[in-house]
Structure formats: C-alpha cells, structure tokens
Design a protein around this motif. Structure first.
Motif, PDB file in Angstrom:
ATOM      1  N   ARG A   1      -7.914  -0.750   8.496  1.00 59.89           N
ATOM      2  CA  ARG A   1      -6.374  -0.633   8.909  1.00 59.89           C
ATOM      3  C   ARG A   1      -5.131  -0.327   8.713  1.00 59.89           C
ATOM      4  O   ARG A   1      -4.368   0.192   9.757  1.00 59.89           O
ATOM      5  CB  ARG A   1      -6.168  -2.358   8.457  1.00 59.89           C
ATOM      6  N   SER A   2      -5.057   0.079   7.343  1.00 57.70           N
ATOM      7  CA  SER A   2      -3.973   0.664   7.514  1.00 57.70           C
ATOM      8  C   SER A   2      -3.416   2.117   8.660  1.00 57.70           C
ATOM      9  O   SER A   2      -2.846   2.203   9.302  1.00 57.70           O
ATOM     10  CB  SER A   2      -3.956   1.514   5.973  1.00 57.70           C
ATOM     11  N   ILE A   3      -4.758   2.778   9.278  1.00 55.30           N
ATOM     12  CA  ILE A   3      -4.639   3.511  10.126  1.00 55.30           C
ATOM     13  C   ILE A   3      -4.440   3.071  11.365  1.00 55.30           C
ATOM     14  O   ILE A   3      -3.735   3.367  12.003  1.00 55.30           O
ATOM     15  CB  ILE A   3      -5.781   4.476  10.236  1.00 55.30           C
ATOM     16  N   GLU A   4      -4.812   2.064  11.299  1.00 54.68           N
ATOM     17  CA  GLU A   4      -4.190   1.150  13.218  1.00 54.68           C
ATOM     18  C   GLU A   4      -2.713   0.903  12.225  1.00 54.68           C
ATOM     19  O   GLU A   4      -1.983   0.566  13.721  1.00 54.68           O
ATOM     20  CB  GLU A   4      -5.125  -0.189  13.211  1.00 54.68           C
ATOM     21  N   LEU A   5      -2.508   0.270  11.872  1.00 55.23           N
ATOM     22  CA  LEU A   5      -1.063  -0.123  11.448  1.00 55.23           C
ATOM     23  C   LEU A   5      -0.272   1.477  12.202  1.00 55.23           C
ATOM     24  O   LEU A   5       0.482   0.747  12.578  1.00 55.23           O
ATOM     25  CB  LEU A   5      -0.454  -0.144   9.909  1.00 55.23           C
ATOM     26  N   MET A   6      -0.613   2.595  10.886  1.00 55.41           N
ATOM     27  CA  MET A   6       0.272   3.523  11.499  1.00 55.41           C
ATOM     28  C   MET A   6       0.695   4.024  13.351  1.00 55.41           C
ATOM     29  O   MET A   6       1.389   3.803  13.978  1.00 55.41           O
ATOM     30  CB  MET A   6      -0.457   5.005  10.944  1.00 55.41           C
ATOM     31  N   LYS A   7      -0.660   3.519  12.961  1.00 58.15           N
ATOM     32  CA  LYS A   7      -0.981   3.328  15.413  1.00 58.15           C
ATOM     33  C   LYS A   7       0.121   2.683  16.103  1.00 58.15           C
ATOM     34  O   LYS A   7       0.688   2.691  17.025  1.00 58.15           O
ATOM     35  CB  LYS A   7      -1.882   3.461  15.520  1.00 58.15           C
TER      36      LYS A   7
END
Length: 224
Positions: free
Chosen positions: A154-160
């Motif tokens: 989810r953190s990586i999705e947030l960055m994108k």
C-alpha cells in the motif's frame, strides 16, 4: 529515426531531483499520518460501539471507493469554500493522502487484528491486563508481522498515486517533468528520466521491504 538527447535533462537534473524530494516528503507525511489514522479507524470498527464503528465505517468506505483525484480536488477547491480556510497544494495533498491511506490501512489493521487468536487476548485479560495493554503487548506485535507485506504494498501504491498532485501544481516529479519538457522541448527524454527515477526509487524500497520481511520471518522462527 528519433535522435535521443538527454543532455538537456542532465543539465536540469536538479529540478527532477527536487521533485523527487517533494514526492518522498509527501509520501512520508501521508504514511506518518495515515498509519495512526488507520489504526484508530480499525479499533473504532472493532470496538462494538455503533457510535464509533458507524462513522469509522463511513470514512473508510468513502475514501476507499471514491477516486483519489476527486478527493484531492475536493480538499483543494471545496474545503476553502466550506470552511473559509486557505488551502495550499501541499496541505490539500497531505490531507487527502493521509486520510485515504488511513482508510486503506484501517482494513489492513482490522484484518491483522482479527487474524490473531482471540484466546490470547482473553488470556491476557485473565492475568490482569487491560484491553489496551493486551492490544499493545499481545495482539498488535503479532498482527504487525502479518500486516507488513500488505502495508508495504500500500505504501508503494501511495507513492505512485501522489503523481496526481501535479494537477494542483504541487512540485512533485511529474510536475517538474512537465515543466522541464516544455522548457527543453524534449518530452520523451524528460518523462523517460522521470519514469526511471520512480523505477529506481520503488525498486529500492521494495528491496528494503523484502529484507525487513525476511528478518521478521527469521525472528519469528527463532522465537518459536
């Protein structure tokens, strides 16, 4: 044949690096706020009180099911009208992604907490722990290990997802890339460089997350 020329991008690389710094800063703020918000929402959903669980459920569903761009526009354009407050692009983005992240993290926390055997919580209460102590000392340490992969994803999705802030003129990587493309007339090279920056950054974060996950798994095996 198209002749690639990255020299204008290299000459103005400081702009893209500044955009990356802003992207990482915004992501960090959203995570720092979203994780405790998510935990609070999850505990409210699991509290058994309708006065807590119902509002928490509404927040979670609204921010999980509506497009993040609509949420961003509402905070940036709508909130100043409703509350008569001044809203900067950074503040609107931070509020949007903090609450949105909190809504997604709430479901991750809830699933992790529910996955821990309820008997352990009852045993903790039997030896004199309060509900809060049992949650903090017994349930959450076990739940976090199970939640970690989903939280990192989810953190990586947030960055994108933060690339949407370019629409409200926050100087992230995409905004700076668009400005640089118009300045250099080299959009192909500029956006390729921007994509590579995201690729390297997210790959590095993923590698660190995988290492931490392995360490947590090893520590769990040693504990058993």
């Amino acid at each position: 044949m198209y002749r690639w020329d990255f020299s204008p991008v290299i000459a103005n690389g400081d702009l893209l690096l500044a955009g990356l710094a802003n992207t990482l800063a915004l992501t960090g703020v959203a995570l720092a706020g979203g994780i405790p918000v998510g935990l609070a929402l999850a505990l409210a959903r699991l509290s058994g009180s309708r006065f807590l669980s119902a509002p928490a459920g509404v927040v979670i569903e609204v921010f999980r099911t509506t497009p993040p761009l609509v949420q961003l526009f509402w905070f940036y354009f709508g909130l100043p009208i409703v509350l008569k407050v001044e809203m900067t692009p950074y503040l609107a983005a931070a509020l949007t992604f903090t609450i949105q992240s909190g809504a997604f993290f709430a479901e991750i926390f809830r699933a992790g907490i529910v996955s821990v055997d309820r008997g352990q919580r009852e045993a903790a209460r039997a030896i004199g722990m309060t509900e809060a102590q049992a949650m903090r000392r017994i349930v959450l340490p076990q739940a976090v290990k199970r939640m970690f992969p989903a939280m990192m994803e989810r953190s990586i999705e947030l960055m994108k997802t933060t690339t949407l802030v370019a629409t409200v003129s926050y100087a992230d990587v995409l905004y700076q890339a668009n400005e640089l493309a118009q300045k250099t007339f080299r959009p192909l090279e500029v956006f390729t460089a921007a994509a590579l920056m995201y690729l390297v950054t997210i790959s590095l974060v993923s590698a660190i997350a995988a290492l931490v996950e392995r360490r947590m798994a090893m520590s769990g095996e040693m504990a058993r």
